[in-house]
Motif scaffolding. Structure first.
Motif, mmCIF file in Angstrom:
data_model
loop_
_atom_site.group_PDB
_atom_site.id
_atom_site.type_symbol
_atom_site.label_atom_id
_atom_site.label_comp_id
_atom_site.label_asym_id
_atom_site.label_seq_id
_atom_site.Cartn_x
_atom_site.Cartn_y
_atom_site.Cartn_z
ATOM 1 N N SER A 142 0.973 -1.086 -0.192
ATOM 2 C CA SER A 142 0.250 -0.503 0.028
ATOM 3 C C SER A 142 0.909 1.250 0.035
ATOM 4 O O SER A 142 1.833 1.696 -0.433
ATOM 5 C CB SER A 142 -1.098 -0.091 1.675
ATOM 6 O OG SER A 142 -0.334 -0.279 1.897
ATOM 7 N N THR A 175 -9.514 6.626 -1.964
ATOM 8 C CA THR A 175 -9.224 6.008 -1.414
ATOM 9 C C THR A 175 -7.512 7.287 -0.529
ATOM 10 O O THR A 175 -7.160 6.667 0.108
ATOM 11 C CB THR A 175 -8.240 5.011 -1.551
ATOM 12 O OG1 THR A 175 -7.477 5.686 -3.137
ATOM 13 C CG2 THR A 175 -9.495 3.881 -2.647
ATOM 14 N N PRO A 199 -4.959 1.838 -1.557
ATOM 15 C CA PRO A 199 -4.026 0.388 -2.564
ATOM 16 C C PRO A 199 -4.420 1.259 -4.374
ATOM 17 O O PRO A 199 -4.430 2.130 -4.565
ATOM 18 C CB PRO A 199 -5.310 -0.349 -2.547
ATOM 19 C CG PRO A 199 -6.615 0.374 -2.096
ATOM 20 C CD PRO A 199 -5.826 1.536 -1.203
ATOM 21 N N ARG A 201 -2.403 -0.135 -8.187
ATOM 22 C CA ARG A 201 -2.288 -0.828 -9.121
ATOM 23 C C ARG A 201 -0.777 -0.159 -9.509
ATOM 24 O O ARG A 201 -0.860 0.370 -10.581
ATOM 25 C CB ARG A 201 -3.416 -0.732 -9.973
ATOM 26 C CG ARG A 201 -3.346 -1.954 -11.307
ATOM 27 C CD ARG A 201 -4.949 -2.462 -12.373
ATOM 28 N NE ARG A 201 -4.672 -0.607 -12.763
ATOM 29 C CZ ARG A 201 -4.750 -0.193 -13.962
ATOM 30 N NH1 ARG A 201 -4.127 -0.900 -14.587
ATOM 31 N NH2 ARG A 201 -5.627 0.464 -14.545
#
Length: 357
Positions: A142, A175, A199, A201
């Protein structure tokens, strides 16, 4: 040599964008939005991005875009600068898009090209293409950290965040915490982005992606600065033709004619430089040098044009109701965006091996 004049297609694109902005981006409305605390005009963005397909100009057709070049994007930015339109075109359709093109992420590119998703590269607006940039920490998969000076973060649905492992991550806006920062240009607000275990990607390597995005931003920013400067010159000439002193138009005074003539020379030179930068980005020829030359020249011209507009409009130019202050603030903010003129001169010296002693 490439023809830097506007093509028929580019002129048609200009006319379409200008007509839309004339109908939906009145200066009084921009001022009202700036006062509201929610300056982004998302309804106008929808018309530009989804209605006209402008969000995907730089995205290849096979990935859901228009397959156009930086030349067409420059025309759009010129008109957006002329209207000081409060939309995240530069940050999403240019900067974030160029970063994703470098990473080859087709899925997110398609979403940005559709205009239904707004992206923002989480690198400070002041960052020059060759400068170091802040990163966040990667801990247990994270992201943690704080990034400041992020333009249009408040309007973004997804943020492209560089991390200390050398990668660029896509992070959804829900987030992270986006905190507004004081910004001189109320039409392009800045924010601090705080990540506390967000989180992400992985998209690809951050270094090449950020450099490509910031280089495109610096080159195409000149077209926005051109739009700002051209508006300032045009409106000032119009006002001085109408304003009378001693029963004659103020514009007839020789001292003011000389100032306007000098300003006209600077603006037409800026047009040539901005077109050269857009063409260099489109063709890939001498891109770094051309962008550096253009940005070394563009910022002082845009600031000078808007300062002259403010002064030559007299008392009315000092009021909040007159839009000239929007253009002066945009010009001043743009003068440090994606590298100052001094930073680009230093970069140019290195590129052509003419370092100062």
């Amino acid at each position: 040599m490439t023809d830097l004049l506007y093509s028929e297609e580019e002129e048609a694109l200009r006319a379409a964008v200008r007509d839309l902005l004339t109908d939906h981006c009145a200066p009084a409305d921009v001022i009202t939005r700036a006062e509201s605390g929610a300056p982004h005009d998302l309804a106008l963005w929808k018309l530009l991005a989804e209605g006209m397909g402008l969000a995907g100009l730089l995205v290849p057709e096979e990935r859901g875009g228009q397959g156009a070049s930086a030349r067409e994007a420059a025309v759009v930015l010129e008109e957006l600068g002329r209207a000081v339109a409060p939309v995240p075109y530069l940050t999403s359709a240019v900067v974030a898009t160029e970063a994703l093109l470098a990473c080859g992420d087709g899925e997110l590119l398609g979403r940005l090209a559709s205009g239904r998703t707004i992206g923002a590269l989480a690198v400070g607006l002041h960052s020059a293409p060759d400068a170091a940039f802040a990163t966040v920490r990667v801990e247990n998969g994270s992201l943690h950290g704080e990034l400041t000076g992020i333009a249009d973060a408040a309007a973004a649905d997804v943020l492209l965040v560089p991390a200390d492992d050398g990668a660029l991550y896509a992070v959804t806006a829900d987030t992270v915490t986006v905190t507004p920062q004081p910004s001189l240009d109320l039409t392009r607000p800045l924010a601090t982005v705080t990540l506390a275990g967000a989180p992400g990607r992985r998209l690809g390597d951050a270094g090449p992606a950020v450099r490509r995005a910031l280089r495109a931003a610096a080159g195409l920013l000149a077209s926005e600065q051109l739009g700002v400067a051209d508006w300032a010159l045009t409106e000032t000439v119009r006002y001085l033709k109408e304003r009378k002193q001693f029963n004659r138009p103020v514009g007839g005074f020789q001292a003011l004619k000389h100032r306007l003539a000098q300003l006209w020379l600077e603006v037409v030179s800026l047009r040539a430089a901005a077109r050269a930068a857009a063409d260099a980005l489109a063709s890939g020829e001498d891109t770094d040098i051309t962008v550096a030359v253009t940005q070394a020249y563009a910022a002082p011209v845009a600031v000078h044009a808007t300062e002259e507009a403010l002064q030559l409009h007299g008392g009315i130019g000092m009021t909040w109701e007159h839009p000239v202050h929007l253009y002066l603030k945009r010009a001043k903010a743009d003068s440090i965006a994606y590298g100052t003129a001094g930073a680009h001169r230093s970069a140019l010296a290195g590129l052509v091996d003419l370092q100062a002693p």
